[in-house]
Design a protein around this motif. Structure first.
Motif, PDB file in Angstrom:
ATOM      1  N   ILE A 100       0.861  -1.199   0.000  1.00 51.74           N
ATOM      2  CA  ILE A 100       0.000   0.000   0.000  1.00 51.74           C
ATOM      3  C   ILE A 100       0.894   1.245   0.000  1.00 51.74           C
ATOM      4  CG2 ILE A 100      -0.276  -0.166   2.525  1.00 51.74           C
ATOM      5  CD1 ILE A 100      -3.111   0.982   2.184  1.00 51.74           C
ATOM      6  N   SER A 101       0.447   2.268  -0.721  1.00 53.26           N
ATOM      7  CA  SER A 101       1.303   3.450  -0.860  1.00 53.26           C
ATOM      8  C   SER A 101       1.122   4.419   0.307  1.00 53.26           C
ATOM      9  CB  SER A 101       0.957   4.163  -2.173  1.00 53.26           C
ATOM     10  OG  SER A 101       1.558   5.435  -2.190  1.00 53.26           O
ATOM     11  N   SER A 102       2.228   5.048   0.702  1.00 51.34           N
ATOM     12  CA  SER A 102       2.159   6.048   1.786  1.00 51.34           C
ATOM     13  C   SER A 102       1.396   7.290   1.339  1.00 51.34           C
ATOM     14  CB  SER A 102       3.566   6.449   2.219  1.00 51.34           C
ATOM     15  OG  SER A 102       4.244   7.035   1.128  1.00 51.34           O
ATOM     16  N   THR A 103       1.149   7.400   0.027  1.00 55.03           N
ATOM     17  CA  THR A 103       0.415   8.575  -0.461  1.00 55.03           C
ATOM     18  C   THR A 103      -1.103   8.327  -0.496  1.00 55.03           C
ATOM     19  OG1 THR A 103       0.625   7.858  -2.748  1.00 55.03           O
ATOM     20  CG2 THR A 103       2.351   9.289  -1.933  1.00 55.03           C
ATOM     21  N   THR A 104      -1.532   7.156  -0.005  1.00 55.01           N
ATOM     22  CA  THR A 104      -2.976   6.847   0.001  1.00 55.01           C
ATOM     23  C   THR A 104      -3.732   7.822   0.904  1.00 55.01           C
ATOM     24  OG1 THR A 104      -2.347   4.536  -0.163  1.00 55.01           O
ATOM     25  CG2 THR A 104      -4.643   4.965   0.377  1.00 55.01           C
ATOM     26  N   ILE A 152       4.888  -0.656   2.907  1.00 59.92           N
ATOM     27  CA  ILE A 152       4.425   0.709   2.583  1.00 59.92           C
ATOM     28  C   ILE A 152       5.392   1.319   1.560  1.00 59.92           C
ATOM     29  CG2 ILE A 152       3.856   2.989   3.493  1.00 59.92           C
ATOM     30  CD1 ILE A 152       3.012   1.609   6.080  1.00 59.92           C
ATOM     31  N   THR A 153       4.840   1.712   0.425  1.00 59.27           N
ATOM     32  CA  THR A 153       5.679   2.172  -0.692  1.00 59.27           C
ATOM     33  C   THR A 153       5.657   3.697  -0.835  1.00 59.27           C
ATOM     34  OG1 THR A 153       3.823   1.982  -2.214  1.00 59.27           O
ATOM     35  CG2 THR A 153       5.269   0.057  -2.011  1.00 59.27           C
ATOM     36  N   LYS A 154       6.570   4.175  -1.680  1.00 56.13           N
ATOM     37  CA  LYS A 154       6.611   5.588  -2.116  1.00 56.13           C
ATOM     38  C   LYS A 154       6.789   6.579  -0.969  1.00 56.13           C
ATOM     39  CE  LYS A 154       3.921   4.319  -6.160  1.00 56.13           C
ATOM     40  NZ  LYS A 154       3.066   4.707  -7.243  1.00 56.13           N
ATOM     41  N   LEU A 155       7.592   6.178   0.038  1.00 59.11           N
ATOM     42  CA  LEU A 155       7.853   7.125   1.132  1.00 59.11           C
ATOM     43  C   LEU A 155       8.573   8.367   0.619  1.00 59.11           C
ATOM     44  CD1 LEU A 155       8.888   5.357   4.445  1.00 59.11           C
ATOM     45  CD2 LEU A 155       6.701   6.218   3.719  1.00 59.11           C
ATOM     46  N   ASP A 156       9.229   8.220  -0.555  1.00 57.66           N
ATOM     47  CA  ASP A 156       9.929   9.375  -1.145  1.00 57.66           C
ATOM     48  C   ASP A 156       8.942  10.377  -1.739  1.00 57.66           C
ATOM     49  OD1 ASP A 156       9.440   7.127  -2.942  1.00 57.66           O
ATOM     50  OD2 ASP A 156      10.203   8.458  -4.506  1.00 57.66           O
ATOM     51  N   GLU A 157       7.696   9.976  -1.900  1.00 59.86           N
ATOM     52  CA  GLU A 157       6.730  10.874  -2.546  1.00 59.86           C
ATOM     53  C   GLU A 157       5.877  11.644  -1.554  1.00 59.86           C
ATOM     54  OE1 GLU A 157       4.371   9.089  -5.575  1.00 59.86           O
ATOM     55  OE2 GLU A 157       6.075   8.945  -6.923  1.00 59.86           O
ATOM     56  N   THR A 158       6.188  11.516  -0.271  1.00 63.17           N
ATOM     57  CA  THR A 158       5.396  12.261   0.707  1.00 63.17           C
ATOM     58  C   THR A 158       6.312  13.025   1.657  1.00 63.17           C
ATOM     59  OG1 THR A 158       3.664  12.093   2.377  1.00 63.17           O
ATOM     60  CG2 THR A 158       5.226  10.273   2.288  1.00 63.17           C
TER      61      THR A 158
END
Ligand SMILES: Nc1nc2c(ncn2[C@@H]2O[C@H](COP(=O)(O)OP(=O)(O)O)[C@@H](O)[C@H]2O)c(=O)[nH]1
Ligand SMILES: [Mg+2]
Length: 386
Positions: free
Chosen positions: A305-309, A331-337
């Motif tokens: 699940i993405s951290s940007t959800t 938890i994915t995309k921690l770089d996008e938040t």
């Protein structure tokens, strides 16, 4: 309390803007280096995100006291006017009969009762304004709110903090409370492992990263299976990684072929199974996916699940995929938040431990395990991902 976030090139710029906008009494709550949000930010130098606050609750309290005083004055004036009216009425009454006198007395009683009720309402107003302006938010509460931690989780943390009976300051207590709310899983990366979750969260990329680490770094024999045959290019995407890393690769089209595919890879130390996410463009329902998962016979299933959800979507996803029996969360995309509260919100909602986080698109580098302390540091602004 007014809180503002500034994206600036340096602290001088931050101080000038904060003084200009919030005044000289403003305090800096946090500062950290971030990339500009959005695609263009990837190619730019890091900027500083500064959060500042000014406590204007004193002013608010004063003005509310002023307005309350006004109210009381008006009420007293009202009362004087009414007294005069009653006096005049009584004078006039001396000429009239008894029944009339009774009616007038009743009316006076009524007006006094009404006045008492008005007073009651006003007193309640005064009490509620003075108590609400007296409840000032702590630095910890402000940081938690700034990180988009949802109300339920925030209250959980604050309750834990309030029940801690030690000498530590509020921030240190907050850190401990957050750490305690992050269960970490230590599942071995062998046997059959399945990855489930919505489309686009990074399942295939995460599998490629894990496969890369296992095969290239740890020199283990890895097989990849995909059942994601709905999206154009989905098979190609995983096959490309399998080809580059020289891994076994199989596409499974029906649940009954699953066992055969897994048996054909019995010489592998680890078999990673990629699945398809439910979306408006994908007709496969979660119950259909379950038929495939059942044939995998594994207890090692990760919800990706993405951290940007968005917070309001987290519960729907967590609940929707529950019938697949996942026992870990990635938890994915921690770089996008820039706000890490979603990590806590997701884990609180799922009630399962975290196995990995991913921090970028690079295969195989941008994946790591994470501890409760690291999550707490991210949330409390003591660390950042980039
Ligand atoms: N920024 C960022 N992008 C990611 C990360 N993980 C995956 N992606 C990207 O997200 C997109 C969807 O990934 P994919 O693995 O195809 O998602 P899937 O549909 O769940 O299999 C791709 O463009 C990936 O490069 C991550 O940790 N950070
Ligand atoms: Mg995929």
């Amino acid at each position: 309390m007014v809180i503002k976030r500034y994206m600036v090139k340096n602290m001088n710029e931050a101080m000038t803007r904060i003084r200009g906008e919030l005044g000289k009494d403003a305090v800096i709550i946090s500062q950290r280096k971030v990339r500009k949000p959005g695609f263009s930010g990837l190619f730019q130098k890091k900027i500083i995100e500064v959060t500042a606050a000014i406590d204007n609750s004193k002013k608010e309290k004063e003005s509310s006291i002023d307005s309350n005083e006004e109210l009381i004055k008006k009420l007293i004036e009202n009362r004087e006017i009414k007294k005069d009216e009653v006096k005049r009425d009584n004078e006039r009454l001396s000429d009239s009969n008894l029944s009339n006198i009774e009616t007038k007395e009743d009316k006076n009683k009524e007006s006094i009762l009404k006045e008492i009720q008005e007073m009651k309402v006003m007193m309640n107003e005064i009490i509620s304004t003075s108590t609400s302006s007296g409840k000032e938010k702590s630095k910890l509460e402000i940081l938690l709110e700034n990180n988009d931690i949802n109300e339920k989780t925030l209250n959980n943390i604050l309750n834990k903090v309030n029940s801690m009976d030690n000498e530590l300051d509020n921030m240190e207590k907050g850190k401990i409370a957050i750490e305690e709310m992050i269960p970490v899983s230590k599942v071995p990366l062998d046997g059959v492992i399945a990855f489930v979750g919505p489309t686009g969260v990074g399942k295939t990329t995460t599998i490629a990263k894990l496969a890369g680490n296992l095969a290239l770094v740890k020199k283990r024999k890895v097989g990849l299976i995909t059942i994601d045959t709905y999206r154009i290019g989905a098979v190609e995407q995983l096959k490309t990684y399998a080809d580059i890393m020289n891994l076994n690769f199989k596409v499974v089209l029906s649940a009954k072929d699953m066992e055969e595919a897994i048996n054909s890879m019995s010489d592998c130390d680890t078999i990673l199974v990629d699945t398809t996410g439910r979306s408006s463009k994908n007709p496969m329902q979660i119950s259909e996916l379950r038929a495939f998962i059942d044939k995998i016979h594994t207890e090692n299933i990760h919800l990706v699940i993405s951290s940007t959800t968005k917070d309001r979507d987290i519960d729907t996803i967590v609940e929707g995929y529950k019938i697949l029996g996942y026992n870990n969360v990635i938890i994915t995309k921690l770089d996008e938040t820039t706000t890490y509260g979603s990590v806590l919100n997701i884990l609180q909602s799922a009630g399962k431990p975290i196995s990995f986080v991913t921090t970028g698109q690079n295969v195989p580098d941008d994946i790591k395990t994470i501890t409760g302390e690291e999550v707490a540091n991210l949330i409390l602004g003591e660390d950042s991902i980039c």
